[in-house]
Motif scaffolding. Structure first.
Motif, PDB file in Angstrom:
ATOM      1  N   LEU A 357       0.825  -1.210   0.000  1.00 38.15           N
ATOM      2  CA  LEU A 357       0.000   0.000   0.000  1.00 38.15           C
ATOM      3  C   LEU A 357       0.858   1.258   0.000  1.00 38.15           C
ATOM      4  O   LEU A 357       0.402   2.320   0.420  1.00 38.15           O
ATOM      5  CB  LEU A 357      -0.930  -0.016   1.221  1.00 38.15           C
ATOM      6  CG  LEU A 357      -1.906  -1.197   1.314  1.00 38.15           C
ATOM      7  CD1 LEU A 357      -2.762  -1.070   2.574  1.00 38.15           C
ATOM      8  CD2 LEU A 357      -2.786  -1.292   0.080  1.00 38.15           C
ATOM      9  N   SER A 358       2.071   1.127  -0.487  1.00 40.34           N
ATOM     10  CA  SER A 358       3.016   2.242  -0.441  1.00 40.34           C
ATOM     11  C   SER A 358       2.600   3.403  -1.337  1.00 40.34           C
ATOM     12  O   SER A 358       3.068   4.531  -1.148  1.00 40.34           O
ATOM     13  CB  SER A 358       4.414   1.759  -0.851  1.00 40.34           C
ATOM     14  OG  SER A 358       4.385   1.121  -2.124  1.00 40.34           O
ATOM     15  N   GLN A 362      -1.409   8.211   4.198  1.00 45.18           N
ATOM     16  CA  GLN A 362      -1.952   7.606   5.411  1.00 45.18           C
ATOM     17  C   GLN A 362      -3.477   7.661   5.463  1.00 45.18           C
ATOM     18  O   GLN A 362      -4.135   6.707   5.896  1.00 45.18           O
ATOM     19  CB  GLN A 362      -1.375   8.292   6.653  1.00 45.18           C
ATOM     20  CG  GLN A 362      -1.743   7.598   7.959  1.00 45.18           C
ATOM     21  CD  GLN A 362      -1.324   6.136   7.980  1.00 45.18           C
ATOM     22  OE1 GLN A 362      -0.177   5.802   7.709  1.00 45.18           O
ATOM     23  NE2 GLN A 362      -2.264   5.242   8.312  1.00 45.18           N
ATOM     24  N   VAL A 365      -4.752   4.988   3.266  1.00 47.49           N
ATOM     25  CA  VAL A 365      -4.561   3.676   3.890  1.00 47.49           C
ATOM     26  C   VAL A 365      -5.657   3.421   4.916  1.00 47.49           C
ATOM     27  O   VAL A 365      -6.241   2.326   4.965  1.00 47.49           O
ATOM     28  CB  VAL A 365      -3.174   3.585   4.555  1.00 47.49           C
ATOM     29  CG1 VAL A 365      -3.074   2.324   5.413  1.00 47.49           C
ATOM     30  CG2 VAL A 365      -2.074   3.589   3.494  1.00 47.49           C
ATOM     31  N   THR A 369      -8.495   0.364   4.527  1.00 48.31           N
ATOM     32  CA  THR A 369      -8.337  -0.774   5.442  1.00 48.31           C
ATOM     33  C   THR A 369      -9.419  -0.838   6.511  1.00 48.31           C
ATOM     34  O   THR A 369      -9.472  -1.814   7.261  1.00 48.31           O
ATOM     35  CB  THR A 369      -6.967  -0.722   6.145  1.00 48.31           C
ATOM     36  OG1 THR A 369      -6.834   0.530   6.834  1.00 48.31           O
ATOM     37  CG2 THR A 369      -5.842  -0.878   5.142  1.00 48.31           C
TER      38      THR A 369
END
Length: 444
Positions: A357-358, A362, A365, A369
């Motif tokens: 997930l680079s 943030q 992400v 998730t």
């Protein structure tokens, strides 16, 4: 029926609508220009390589380079045009289109007041808000109006009443009533002067929780009656200024306060803001928008009443599944935390690896998730990425989610190939696992 019709089309002073237009235009300017100044545009629309758009609008992505700065800059200019009533319909129509684009373009920073702004833009397009104290009336005196039919004010009252009513109903769940969510919200904010010393006290969490329920549930009734209206105004100022200071939620507190204009007698607003304006002297019904009321406004109100209750007809707890959460005025109710692994399996070779997930920041992400639509959309992006390379893949997700700092529970069925899973717009997606009140898995 006749008396209701006469009531709806009774002429009232246009002053509340005009003052609201001025405030609304300024707030639109503040929201959009402020998004540039605070770095919101840069963080959410410029820096990311892509955004998670609303499902069905994946094609809607930010403009490259400086494009989004110009986009929001144009909306800021249009906000000023709306405020002064310059080419009002065109300015507001274009702003509404641009704001809808910005709203649909990304969900990582979803906020209920973005949705409310869009709704009020649509409402204001129907109303004669440029009929007084506007550049348009100076350019074309024939459109000048001293009055408007009462339904124009009533529509705004109904809209904000819907927001407060469903915001109240949604708070009746354990995490709000016992103060857990407020504790999370106020955590780390004890530095605020005077009130900050109470932010880590359980009694204060309960006080804020129940005060929120009382305010949302009673403020419209208090504003409707003359004897309690001033008290309601004072309570509104305290409540919204506290939220503005502590929660830092942009223009929403001031936007909500502006609706108070429609609860006061229109003549009172005229005397306070336009003392030189002539009062209306005729009781002849004003049938402006009669067809609009029947064919657009009434269906619109019905939709607004139905959207917030749709989650009651979807299997599972909306707090967990999020299905039916948006567009339902479920505001500031929960904190979701989660982590997930996206296992990609090459159908031809059987090779397996964990998708990195680079490429996401943030906030993305967190969205990909912990939110079901974020997880599903992430899987579709992964599938598309591999398909473009000529590879057919299966995707299995191992995800756990926590609500309001509670235990992490398995969220996605790890046996389901999410590359083939579909998004259910109107019901429950069977790949979301369900639990009972004791945290035990409910079998399908």
């Amino acid at each position: 029926m006749i008396s209701t019709t006469r009531r709806l089309f009774k002429p009232v002073d246009i002053a509340p609508l005009v003052v609201f237009r001025i405030l609304f235009g300024f707030l639109l300017f503040a929201e959009t220009f402020g998004a540039i100044l605070t770095g919101w545009v840069q963080r959410n629309l410029v820096k990311p390589s892509f955004t998670f758009s609303h499902i069905g609008f994946e094609w809607l992505q930010p403009f490259p380079g400086m494009g989004m700065y110009f986009y929001f800059g144009l909306m800021a200019v249009l906000g000023i045009c709306i405020m002064v009533g310059f080419r009002y319909r065109f300015s507001l129509g274009l702003f509404t289109l641009l704001w809808a684009g910005a709203y649909l373009m990304q969900k990582e920073s979803y906020n209920n007041h973005y949705y409310l702004l869009l709704l009020v833009c649509l409402i204001m397009l129907l109303l004669p808000a440029n009929g007084y104290a506007s550049v348009d009336t100076r350019r074309n005196p024939h459109i000048k109006r001293l009055s408007m039919p009462y339904w124009c004010s009533l529509l705004m009252i109904v809209q904000i009443s819907i927001v407060y009513f469903f915001a109240t109903v949604s708070k009746f769940y354990p995490g709000w009533i016992n103060g857990d969510f407020i504790r999370i919200v106020l955590s780390g904010k004890t530095h605020y002067p005077i009130v900050g010393q109470f932010f880590d006290k359980h009694w204060f969490h309960l006080f804020i929780s129940w005060t929120g329920i009382f305010f949302d549930g009673s403020i419209v009734l208090l504003l409707l009656f003359r004897r309690t209206r001033t008290i309601a105004l004072i309570l509104s100022l305290i409540f919204h200024l506290f939220n503005s200071m502590v929660l830092q939620i942009g223009i929403f507190p001031f936007f909500a306060l502006s609706f108070v204009l429609f609860f006061y007698p229109s003549d009172v607003i005229r005397k306070r803001f336009f003392p030189k304006k002539l009062p209306i002297i005729s009781d002849t019904p004003d049938y402006f928008g009669k067809d609009l009321l029947k064919w657009i406004v009434l269906p619109y109100v019905l939709i607004q009443l139905l959207l917030p209750i749709r989650h009651w007809f979807i299997k599972g707890d909306v707090l967990w599944t999020e299905e039916g959460h948006r567009l339902s005025w479920r505001m500031m109710l929960r904190q979701r935390n989660g982590f997930a692994q996206f296992e990609v399996v090459d159908v031809k070779t059987g090779q397996t690896h964990i998708y990195p997930l680079s490429k996401l920041d943030q906030k993305q992400v967190d969205f990909a998730t912990s939110k079901p639509d974020g997880i599903w959309q992430m899987c579709q992006r992964i599938k598309s990425e591999y398909n473009q390379k000529g590879k057919d893949v299966k995707i299995f997700v191992k995800a756990r989610v926590s609500i309001n700092s509670g235990p992490y529970l398995e969220f996605i069925d790890p046996k389901i190939d999410m590359a083939q899973a579909s998004w259910n717009y109107f019901g429950h997606a069977d790949w979301i696992l369900l639990y009972d009140d004791q945290g035990k898995r409910i079998s399908r």
